[in-house]
Design a protein around this motif. Structure first.
Motif, mmCIF file in Angstrom:
data_model
loop_
_atom_site.group_PDB
_atom_site.id
_atom_site.type_symbol
_atom_site.label_atom_id
_atom_site.label_comp_id
_atom_site.label_asym_id
_atom_site.label_seq_id
_atom_site.Cartn_x
_atom_site.Cartn_y
_atom_site.Cartn_z
ATOM 1 N N TRP A 1 -49.497 72.812 52.056
ATOM 2 C CA TRP A 1 -48.616 73.615 53.023
ATOM 3 C C TRP A 1 -47.715 72.816 53.792
ATOM 4 O O TRP A 1 -46.448 73.032 54.153
ATOM 5 C CB TRP A 1 -49.625 74.108 54.154
ATOM 6 N N ALA A 2 -48.077 71.402 54.013
ATOM 7 C CA ALA A 2 -47.123 70.531 54.577
ATOM 8 C C ALA A 2 -45.871 70.147 53.781
ATOM 9 O O ALA A 2 -44.772 70.045 54.404
ATOM 10 C CB ALA A 2 -47.889 69.169 54.795
ATOM 11 N N PRO B 1 -37.061 68.999 47.585
ATOM 12 C CA PRO B 1 -37.694 70.379 47.167
ATOM 13 C C PRO B 1 -38.290 70.122 45.640
ATOM 14 O O PRO B 1 -39.198 70.674 45.284
ATOM 15 C CB PRO B 1 -36.710 71.435 47.315
ATOM 16 N N ASP B 2 -37.484 69.571 44.771
ATOM 17 C CA ASP B 2 -37.837 69.320 43.448
ATOM 18 C C ASP B 2 -39.141 68.361 43.297
ATOM 19 O O ASP B 2 -40.020 68.580 42.361
ATOM 20 C CB ASP B 2 -36.696 68.986 42.638
ATOM 21 N N LEU B 3 -38.860 67.364 43.986
ATOM 22 C CA LEU B 3 -40.110 66.327 44.068
ATOM 23 C C LEU B 3 -41.442 66.666 44.325
ATOM 24 O O LEU B 3 -42.532 66.827 43.974
ATOM 25 C CB LEU B 3 -39.815 65.001 44.809
ATOM 26 N N ALA C 1 -46.128 74.273 45.309
ATOM 27 C CA ALA C 1 -46.596 75.649 44.859
ATOM 28 C C ALA C 1 -47.827 75.884 44.668
ATOM 29 O O ALA C 1 -48.319 77.033 44.403
ATOM 30 C CB ALA C 1 -45.961 75.339 43.279
ATOM 31 N N LEU C 2 -48.832 74.920 44.817
ATOM 32 C CA LEU C 2 -50.257 75.139 44.645
ATOM 33 C C LEU C 2 -50.909 76.052 45.597
ATOM 34 O O LEU C 2 -51.635 76.819 45.245
ATOM 35 C CB LEU C 2 -51.071 73.742 44.997
ATOM 36 N N ILE D 1 -43.440 84.699 46.491
ATOM 37 C CA ILE D 1 -43.574 83.890 45.598
ATOM 38 C C ILE D 1 -42.234 83.125 45.453
ATOM 39 O O ILE D 1 -41.138 83.780 45.287
ATOM 40 C CB ILE D 1 -43.916 84.549 44.174
ATOM 41 N N ALA D 2 -42.166 81.904 45.525
ATOM 42 C CA ALA D 2 -40.790 80.979 45.443
ATOM 43 C C ALA D 2 -40.890 80.588 44.180
ATOM 44 O O ALA D 2 -41.888 80.170 43.533
ATOM 45 C CB ALA D 2 -40.721 80.314 46.645
#
Length: 176
Positions: A98-99, A150-152, A158-159, A175-176
């Protein structure tokens, strides 16, 4: 009285800052840690909103960093010993996820901070400011370039992203 979530917040913050370190020296490290701590605090307060929730996680333990370490390729199995391993048992996978979501999406961070504004944790009388999370300055962004990328952070974010969206707006999980 609320159960103390500080060990969980400290360990999860430490995991994030070790996994996605700041670039640029001591000031950058401090700015990155402040941002991570704010994101983890908001995430922990969202995840464990009541005194009972907080007490239960303190009693049962949050689960540790093993899965997160594996996902990020920083598996510490067999390498970490003693004190270097003990803090990892207090890392909370959902809170870290979440963080990560909050750090990489300012549009999500604002409603998350708003959601905890009247919660049990925020009404303790201690002033709480999440400015570095919701309105990071240029120095904040530069210091936390890896921590906010965001990519890293995508594998970690996503979890449990869907659960965060559900928590912030029941019935409207995105859902992103």
């Amino acid at each position: 009285m609320l159960a103390d979530l500080s060990p969980l917040i400290a360990a999860t913050t430490r995991w994030l800052t070790r996994s996605y370190p700041a670039c640029g020296g001591a000031l950058a490290a401090a700015l990155g840690e402040a941002q991570a701590q704010q994101a983890v605090t908001v995430a922990a307060w969202l995840r464990y909103p009541t005194p009972t929730d907080a007490a239960l996680v303190v009693l049962a333990g949050p689960g540790g960093s093993a899965a997160l370490d594996w996902i990020t390729g920083a598996d510490a199995g067999g390498q970490a010993e003693g004190d270097d391993f003990a803090w990892r048992t207090w890392v909370d996978e959902v809170v870290a996820s979440w963080a990560a979501c909050l750090l990489t999406d300012a549009g999500l961070a604002r409603p998350a901070v708003a959601a905890i504004a009247d919660g049990a944790h925020a009404t303790t009388g201690v002033p709480v400011d999440f400015r570095r999370l919701v309105s990071p300055g240029a120095d904040d962004r530069q210091a936390a370039a890896l921590l906010r990328h965001p990519d890293l952070l995508a594998p970690v974010a996503a979890l449990h992203r869907a659960a965060l969206h559900e928590r912030l707006g029941p019935g409207q999980a995105l859902i992103a």
